[in-house]
Scaffold this motif. Sequence first.
Motif, PDB file in Angstrom:
ATOM      1  N   GLY A  89       3.727  -3.987 -16.693  1.00  0.00           N
ATOM      2  CA  GLY A  89       5.049  -4.282 -17.232  1.00  0.00           C
ATOM      3  C   GLY A  89       5.893  -5.150 -16.328  1.00  0.00           C
ATOM      4  O   GLY A  89       7.084  -5.334 -16.581  1.00  0.00           O
ATOM      5  N   ASN A  90       5.294  -5.715 -15.287  1.00  0.00           N
ATOM      6  CA  ASN A  90       6.035  -6.598 -14.385  1.00  0.00           C
ATOM      7  C   ASN A  90       6.519  -7.830 -15.162  1.00  0.00           C
ATOM      8  O   ASN A  90       5.717  -8.545 -15.767  1.00  0.00           O
ATOM      9  N   PRO A  91       7.838  -8.099 -15.185  1.00  0.00           N
ATOM     10  CA  PRO A  91       8.333  -9.240 -15.959  1.00  0.00           C
ATOM     11  C   PRO A  91       7.701 -10.577 -15.579  1.00  0.00           C
ATOM     12  O   PRO A  91       7.549 -11.456 -16.438  1.00  0.00           O
ATOM     13  N   LEU A  92       7.309 -10.736 -14.325  1.00  0.00           N
ATOM     14  CA  LEU A  92       6.748 -12.018 -13.892  1.00  0.00           C
ATOM     15  C   LEU A  92       5.411 -12.312 -14.574  1.00  0.00           C
ATOM     16  O   LEU A  92       4.988 -13.478 -14.638  1.00  0.00           O
ATOM     17  N   ARG A  93       4.746 -11.288 -15.081  1.00  0.00           N
ATOM     18  CA  ARG A  93       3.483 -11.515 -15.786  1.00  0.00           C
ATOM     19  C   ARG A  93       3.695 -12.246 -17.115  1.00  0.00           C
ATOM     20  O   ARG A  93       2.727 -12.722 -17.726  1.00  0.00           O
ATOM     21  N   LEU A  94       4.949 -12.334 -17.554  1.00  0.00           N
ATOM     22  CA  LEU A  94       5.235 -12.999 -18.825  1.00  0.00           C
ATOM     23  C   LEU A  94       5.356 -14.516 -18.688  1.00  0.00           C
ATOM     24  O   LEU A  94       5.497 -15.216 -19.686  1.00  0.00           O
ATOM     25  N   ARG A  95       5.290 -15.017 -17.466  1.00  0.00           N
ATOM     26  CA  ARG A  95       5.369 -16.469 -17.274  1.00  0.00           C
ATOM     27  C   ARG A  95       4.271 -17.190 -18.058  1.00  0.00           C
ATOM     28  O   ARG A  95       4.477 -18.283 -18.578  1.00  0.00           O
ATOM     29  N   ARG A  96       3.121 -16.574 -18.135  1.00  0.00           N
ATOM     30  CA  ARG A  96       1.992 -17.236 -18.813  1.00  0.00           C
ATOM     31  C   ARG A  96       2.326 -17.492 -20.282  1.00  0.00           C
ATOM     32  O   ARG A  96       2.038 -18.551 -20.813  1.00  0.00           O
ATOM     33  N   ALA A  97       2.944 -16.519 -20.943  1.00  0.00           N
ATOM     34  CA  ALA A  97       3.344 -16.710 -22.342  1.00  0.00           C
ATOM     35  C   ALA A  97       4.383 -17.819 -22.454  1.00  0.00           C
ATOM     36  O   ALA A  97       4.306 -18.674 -23.355  1.00  0.00           O
ATOM     37  N   LEU A  98       5.351 -17.833 -21.545  1.00  0.00           N
ATOM     38  CA  LEU A  98       6.386 -18.862 -21.579  1.00  0.00           C
ATOM     39  C   LEU A  98       5.795 -20.250 -21.369  1.00  0.00           C
ATOM     40  O   LEU A  98       6.198 -21.222 -22.029  1.00  0.00           O
ATOM     41  N   GLU A  99       4.830 -20.342 -20.460  1.00  0.00           N
ATOM     42  CA  GLU A  99       4.193 -21.638 -20.189  1.00  0.00           C
ATOM     43  C   GLU A  99       3.425 -22.163 -21.391  1.00  0.00           C
ATOM     44  O   GLU A  99       3.209 -23.371 -21.520  1.00  0.00           O
ATOM     45  N   HIS A 100       3.013 -21.262 -22.285  1.00  0.00           N
ATOM     46  CA  HIS A 100       2.323 -21.671 -23.507  1.00  0.00           C
ATOM     47  C   HIS A 100       3.290 -21.950 -24.657  1.00  0.00           C
ATOM     48  O   HIS A 100       2.861 -22.254 -25.770  1.00  0.00           O
ATOM     49  N   GLY A 101       4.602 -21.830 -24.387  1.00  0.00           N
ATOM     50  CA  GLY A 101       5.586 -22.138 -25.404  1.00  0.00           C
ATOM     51  C   GLY A 101       5.960 -20.993 -26.311  1.00  0.00           C
ATOM     52  O   GLY A 101       6.619 -21.209 -27.338  1.00  0.00           O
ATOM     53  N   VAL A 102       5.577 -19.758 -25.963  1.00  0.00           N
ATOM     54  CA  VAL A 102       5.913 -18.597 -26.779  1.00  0.00           C
ATOM     55  C   VAL A 102       7.369 -18.202 -26.538  1.00  0.00           C
ATOM     56  O   VAL A 102       7.845 -18.218 -25.401  1.00  0.00           O
ATOM     57  N   ARG A 103       8.076 -17.870 -27.615  1.00  0.00           N
ATOM     58  CA  ARG A 103       9.393 -17.257 -27.470  1.00  0.00           C
ATOM     59  C   ARG A 103       9.181 -15.777 -27.160  1.00  0.00           C
ATOM     60  O   ARG A 103       8.555 -15.056 -27.943  1.00  0.00           O
ATOM     61  N   VAL A 104       9.691 -15.336 -26.019  1.00  0.00           N
ATOM     62  CA  VAL A 104       9.451 -13.974 -25.544  1.00  0.00           C
ATOM     63  C   VAL A 104      10.759 -13.207 -25.494  1.00  0.00           C
ATOM     64  O   VAL A 104      11.748 -13.673 -24.920  1.00  0.00           O
ATOM     65  N   VAL A 105      10.763 -12.025 -26.119  1.00  0.00           N
ATOM     66  CA  VAL A 105      11.905 -11.114 -26.062  1.00  0.00           C
ATOM     67  C   VAL A 105      11.506  -9.932 -25.181  1.00  0.00           C
ATOM     68  O   VAL A 105      10.559  -9.201 -25.511  1.00  0.00           O
ATOM     69  N   VAL A 106      12.189  -9.750 -24.076  1.00  0.00           N
ATOM     70  CA  VAL A 106      11.884  -8.655 -23.153  1.00  0.00           C
ATOM     71  C   VAL A 106      12.687  -7.426 -23.572  1.00  0.00           C
ATOM     72  O   VAL A 106      13.924  -7.407 -23.479  1.00  0.00           O
TER      73      VAL A 106
END
Length: 414
Positions: free
Chosen positions: A246-263
């Motif tokens: 659940g580390n927020p930094l692990r979500l960078r990969r989704a952002l780099e692929h252009g995904v809209r991410v809601v935490v």
Amino acid sequence: MNPARRRWLAAALAGAAAVAGWRVWPDEGLFHPCLGPLPAELAAHPLVRDAWAGLDPAQVWDCHAHVFAAGADGGIDDGRGSVYWPLVAAQHLFFRNAVCAPGDTTAEEFPGAYLARLDALLAAMPAGFKVLLLALDARHDEAGRALPRESHVWIANDYCARLAASRPNRFEWAASIHPWRADAVEELARVRALGARAVKWIPAAQGMDPGAPRCDRLYEALAASGLPLITHAGAERAAPGDDELGNPLRLRRALEHGVRVVVAHCATMGAGRDLDRGAAGPWVENFALFERLMDEPASAGRLFGDLSALPQSARAGMPLRRILERGREGGDWSGRLLSGSDYPLPAIMPLYSARALAEDGLLDAAAVAPLGAIRRHNPLLFDFVLKRQLALGGRRLAAGIFETRRFFDAPAAG
């Protein structure tokens, strides 16, 4: 008991002890009284009128509402036969009370009782208001096989789709797709055609690493579809799992692929490794890691947070103050936060203390008593009115944060 469940048990017990130590006894008791519909004087109370002022109810979607299922549609682990059974049994007790299910309600009957209560609460909301029901895929092994018996809770996509179709004036829904699934991309296309508004993850509970390369194919498909990813981050207390996932930094990969991410919850609980400083980086508050991500220029238009559970006693504090500061009208997060209740948690009485929020200067003391009265009848409305009343230095959250429909109605790509 596996290490992930052991960590969850220890953390959950520690969290419960911390909350218990803060207040000798919950302000409003242990159990919800399950009163009937709002009396006329509460339905027309100035706090309720003020909460809806300036908002179009047709644009107000609660973007974080849970649902439960049984049989082929889903299930909840009862914990029997394991050392953590007492904690799970207590969790079940509070959930049953929160949704006013009779004590003799069976596991098969619980989903129906849950929906009956939710329908009753929604009847008090203005026409146009909706809740986004969240599916939750089962854990999967490394080969991509579903493990429902090893999942603390799972809710089938088709079940949520059916519910939304049965009450189109009140329900929208989010699918859940484990990225290890061999058919993950195909499932995304299928649920999108069924009307899913988003994809939901709880990485710690589902046993997935959002930063793993094997997520890329689903990230690419999500970016092309335009559907956002709603994902828990920070420590997970509702289900056993590995909080490192659940580390927020692990979500960078989704952002780099252009995904809209809601935490979900804006990662307002626990601490995680500062992975920007390596796998052995120092421990940092998860909210600080989320805030770092939000402040990166590359995250603009891609990274968002939801307000679900934020006023809970275990989460209120510095993160809530920062969110009120940055999410106020004109604040730099005013267009990047989404309102959600985390229902049925607002009905679990010990989790919230309006009095403590007032003592911390985040709520007018005159609002405490009427909010408590509203909560005893309608915890869903209570959560909405409470968030509309929260303020820092006299400044409340921007009204647009509560009109979430436009986020989910955003034109889809591809």
